[in-house]
Design a protein around this motif. Structure first.
Motif, short mmCIF file in Angstrom:
data_model
loop_
_atom_site.label_atom_id
_atom_site.label_comp_id
_atom_site.label_asym_id
_atom_site.label_seq_id
_atom_site.Cartn_x
_atom_site.Cartn_y
_atom_site.Cartn_z
N PHE A 88 43.62 -4.83 45.51
CA PHE A 88 44.26 -5.12 46.79
C PHE A 88 45.36 -6.16 46.62
CE2 PHE A 88 44.37 -7.39 50.92
CZ PHE A 88 44.79 -6.34 51.71
N GLU A 89 45.12 -7.18 45.80
CA GLU A 89 46.15 -8.19 45.56
C GLU A 89 47.37 -7.58 44.87
OE1 GLU A 89 46.24 -11.27 46.73
OE2 GLU A 89 44.35 -10.82 47.75
N ASN A 90 47.14 -6.65 43.94
CA ASN A 90 48.26 -5.97 43.28
C ASN A 90 49.04 -5.13 44.28
OD1 ASN A 90 47.56 -7.07 40.81
ND2 ASN A 90 46.31 -5.33 40.20
N PHE A 91 48.32 -4.49 45.21
CA PHE A 91 48.99 -3.72 46.27
C PHE A 91 49.87 -4.62 47.12
CE2 PHE A 91 48.62 -2.97 50.87
CZ PHE A 91 49.43 -1.84 50.99
N LYS A 92 49.38 -5.81 47.48
CA LYS A 92 50.16 -6.72 48.30
C LYS A 92 51.43 -7.16 47.58
CE LYS A 92 47.97 -9.97 50.52
NZ LYS A 92 47.05 -11.09 50.84
N ALA A 93 51.31 -7.44 46.27
CA ALA A 93 52.49 -7.85 45.51
C ALA A 93 53.50 -6.72 45.42
CB ALA A 93 52.07 -8.30 44.12
N TRP A 94 53.03 -5.47 45.35
CA TRP A 94 53.91 -4.31 45.23
C TRP A 94 54.57 -3.95 46.55
CZ3 TRP A 94 52.83 0.61 47.50
CH2 TRP A 94 53.68 1.65 47.10
N SER A 95 53.81 -4.05 47.64
CA SER A 95 54.29 -3.56 48.93
C SER A 95 54.84 -4.64 49.84
CB SER A 95 53.15 -2.84 49.65
OG SER A 95 52.12 -3.76 49.98
N GLY A 96 54.48 -5.90 49.59
CA GLY A 96 54.86 -6.95 50.51
C GLY A 96 53.93 -7.08 51.70
N PHE A 97 52.84 -6.34 51.71
CA PHE A 97 51.87 -6.40 52.81
C PHE A 97 51.27 -7.80 52.86
CE2 PHE A 97 47.58 -5.77 54.57
CZ PHE A 97 47.90 -5.12 55.75
N SER A 98 51.12 -8.34 54.08
CA SER A 98 50.69 -9.74 54.21
C SER A 98 49.28 -9.89 54.76
CB SER A 98 51.66 -10.50 55.12
OG SER A 98 51.72 -9.89 56.41
N ARG A 131 47.78 5.72 50.72
CA ARG A 131 48.18 6.91 49.98
C ARG A 131 49.42 6.63 49.13
NH1 ARG A 131 46.20 11.09 47.78
NH2 ARG A 131 45.07 11.67 49.69
N ALA A 132 50.36 5.88 49.66
CA ALA A 132 51.57 5.55 48.89
C ALA A 132 51.20 4.70 47.67
CB ALA A 132 52.56 4.81 49.78
N TRP A 133 50.24 3.80 47.84
CA TRP A 133 49.80 2.96 46.72
C TRP A 133 49.14 3.81 45.63
CZ3 TRP A 133 50.25 -0.97 43.82
CH2 TRP A 133 49.19 -1.54 43.10
N LEU A 134 48.32 4.76 46.04
CA LEU A 134 47.67 5.63 45.06
C LEU A 134 48.69 6.53 44.36
CD1 LEU A 134 44.51 6.66 47.14
CD2 LEU A 134 44.65 4.94 45.34
N ASP A 135 49.68 7.02 45.11
CA ASP A 135 50.70 7.90 44.52
C ASP A 135 51.66 7.15 43.60
OD1 ASP A 135 49.61 10.02 45.88
OD2 ASP A 135 51.06 9.97 47.54
N SER A 136 51.71 5.81 43.72
CA SER A 136 52.64 5.05 42.89
C SER A 136 52.22 5.02 41.43
CB SER A 136 52.72 3.61 43.42
OG SER A 136 51.53 2.88 43.14
N ASN A 195 44.43 0.89 40.47
CA ASN A 195 43.43 0.88 39.40
C ASN A 195 42.72 2.23 39.35
OD1 ASN A 195 41.28 0.41 37.64
ND2 ASN A 195 41.05 -1.70 38.30
N PRO A 196 42.86 2.98 38.26
CA PRO A 196 42.21 4.30 38.19
C PRO A 196 40.69 4.22 38.10
CG PRO A 196 43.18 3.72 36.06
CD PRO A 196 43.61 2.67 37.03
N GLU A 197 40.14 3.02 37.87
CA GLU A 197 38.69 2.87 37.79
C GLU A 197 38.04 2.81 39.17
OE1 GLU A 197 37.35 3.35 35.09
OE2 GLU A 197 38.97 3.00 33.67
#
Length: 561
Positions: A318-328, A344-349, A353-355
């Motif tokens: 989730f923290e990696n997603f926030k850094a990638w997307s700018g979500f706050s 879905r956009a995060w998974l498609d990127s 984490n594939p685990e």
């Protein structure tokens, strides 16, 4: 399902340990006054137990495909039973439960040679006396074998690995050498120096020195200072264990999911040694009936070996997603979570984490989380003060009394999960969202009260833990069930309250019986039945710090012959 009608577990587990020691003491040739010891120890531990929560998917399939008309007792009804005519038979449930035997075996063979005596310096002698020394070598042979249950070997587990597990084993040898010196600089000043090196056949190696100084300016005061290095090598299981799966709870930061899921982990062959550098400063005061020791400790860990939980993997993603997307958003509660389109956009990127395996038809459902089991944390630095004090007195015909205090004040517990994570302070928090730090109350103390007279002895211990900020996950069913928690840890500013409980025991010893001597004790842990505070995570209590069992009463007898 492996339990009796009154709920007793019928697993029949067995834990068997064997150890043999052969030792020879001798005079060291060519070194006058030196003594030597050679020892060879052989030890083995066998632990047999019954598998839990695996369940046999093939037995389920067989039960579902049964002949409902002609062989109803062989059928499996996976739904809630409202009519006893559709209930499952005991033998079907036992087959599905798959409570089969597992076994772990560990072997350790150790060979030691230790020589000790005075350093031969001719007529030279320090003002404090002669220099004492000890040198030694050690050879260790370590081996283990883990045998999974039958259903795991077949790969038929419903909750478990998606492939057949194997009987696993590993072994290694360790060569170690050490030297220790006691150097009496002055009659009241002594320096102790030591160095030890260990070389593992699995690739780990370390050389660690230690130096300490003790100064006793008076017969009632001693000052101490020590610094030294140490290391812990990963165990064979931490390095080599195959991936296996079970159940665990996780809370998703992307969705309302907070429940059980399949959690898998195994060995991590990339694990490195855990290293530490420690420093201690302290003093000891000793009088006729009173003594006290105070020690300041600072230990700086690098590459600390810690377990990494599924929840930690979820949080990092989730923290990696926030850094990638700018979500706050914080991810706690629907108002702070991203939309399914953002997930879905995060998974498609390709960066997620594939685990973490999600249901593609419902991305908010977590099917499985896989972790490496153990990892090397970037750093942990602990600073604390330890206090130990004793007071003894007698009261004529009323016996002898003793009051003892052991306390630790945690000044700092700084930790960093990995090189990309910030350094965090763990003191005064439960630290439920990381495996790098445990719950760390600022004060832990035990006050012991003792009395003895003749063959009688009574001892009581008051345990104390200071309050901690709650930072765990909120499991909605537990919150709904125990909504009266006060204060409620699920709200901002919630805390785990300070904890005290009291143990009491009475012992009578010296009873002569049949040529031997017997002693017996009766006592109670948590005498006043203090109840653990409810928490909003899945466990429901802080069982590692607060006693969830309430009052327990015990009796013990020891007979020496």
């Amino acid at each position: 399902t492996g339990n009796t009608a009154d709920g007793d577990n019928t697993s029949g587990s067995a834990d068997i340990s064997n150890r043999m020691l052969f030792q020879a003491d001798f005079n060291v040739p060519f070194l006058e006054g030196w003594q030597g010891t050679a020892a060879y120890a052989i030890s083995k531990r066998t632990y047999r137990f019954v598998a839990n929560q695996n369940y046999d998917i093939e037995a389920m399939k067989q039960g579902v495909r049964c002949d409902v008309i002609n062989d109803r007792d062989a059928c499996y009804n996976p739904f809630f039973v409202v009519d006893q005519s559709t209930n499952n038979s005991v033998h079907v449930m036992n087959a599905i439960a798959a409570r089969d035997k597992e076994m772990n075996e560990d072997w350790l063979n150790t060979f030691d040679v230790i020589l000790n005596g005075e350093v031969p310096l001719g007529d030279f002698e320090l003002p404090g006396g002669v220099i004492g020394a000890a040198v030694g070598i050690q050879r260790r042979e370590d081996k283990y074998t883990n045998t999974p249950s039958i259903v795991e070997l077949r790969g038929d587990t419903w909750i478990g690995s998606p492939f057949p597990e194997e009987i696993t084993s590993g072994s290694r040898t360790v060569d170690a050498y050490f030297v220790e010196l006691a150097i009496p600089i002055l009659p009241n000043v002594e320096v102790e120096a030591a160095v030890r090196t260990e070389d593992f056949s699995t690739g780990q190696k370390s050389t660690d020195p230690k130096v300490g100084v003790t100064w006793a300016p008076t017969d009632w005061l001693a000052l101490r200072a020590t610094t030294g290095d140490a290391f812990i090598a990963p165990s064979l299981q931490q390095l080599l264990d195959p991936v296996s799966c079970g159940l665990s709870t996780v809370t998703d930061r992307f969705s309302p999911f907070s429940a059980f899921t399949t959690a898998c982990s195994g060995g991590n062959p990339a694990l490195e040694n855990e290293y530490s550098t420690s420093k201690q400063l302290g003093f000891d005061l000793s009088f006729d009936s009173f003594d006290i020791s105070v020690t300041w400790n600072e230990t700086d860990f690098q590459n600390r070996i810690v377990g990494i939980s599924g929840q930690q993997i979820m949080n990092n993603d989730f923290e990696n997603f926030k850094a990638w997307s700018g979500f706050s958003g914080s991810g706690s509660g629907a108002a702070n979570q991203p939309s399914m389109a953002q997930l879905r956009a995060w998974l498609d990127s390709g960066l997620s984490n594939p685990e973490i395996i999600r249901d593609q038809n419902d991305l908010g459902t977590i099917l499985q989380v896989t972790s490496p089991g153990s990892v090397n944390a970037e750093s942990v630095k602990v600073t604390a003060y330890d206090i130990q004090a004793n007071y003894r007195f007698s009261m004529a015909d009323f016996g002898n009394f003793r009051v003892s205090l052991q306390a630790t004040y945690m000044d700092s517990f700084q930790f960093q999960d990995d090189v990309d994570s910030p350094i965090e302070e763990g003191v005064g928090a439960t630290n439920r969202l990381t495996a790098t730090a445990p719950a760390v109350p600022q004060i832990k103390a035990n006050l012991r009260l003792g009395w003895n007279m003749g063959n009688h002895a009574v001892s009581g211990t008051l345990h104390y833990l200071s309050a901690m900020d709650w930072d765990g996950t909120n499991y909605i069913p537990v919150i709904n069930r125990f909504a009266n928690t006060n204060p409620n840890p699920s709200i901002v500013g919630g805390e785990i309250k300070a904890w005290t409980d009291f143990d009491l025991a009475y012992t009578y010893q010296g009873l002569e019986l049949m040529g031997g001597e017997m002693a017996f004790s009766v006592g109670s842990r948590n005498l006043f039945d203090r109840q653990a505070q409810r928490t909003p995570d899945f466990a429901g209590v802080m069982g590692e710090l607060q006693d969830p069992m309430g009052r327990s009463i015990y009796a013990r007898m020891v007979y020496d012959f």
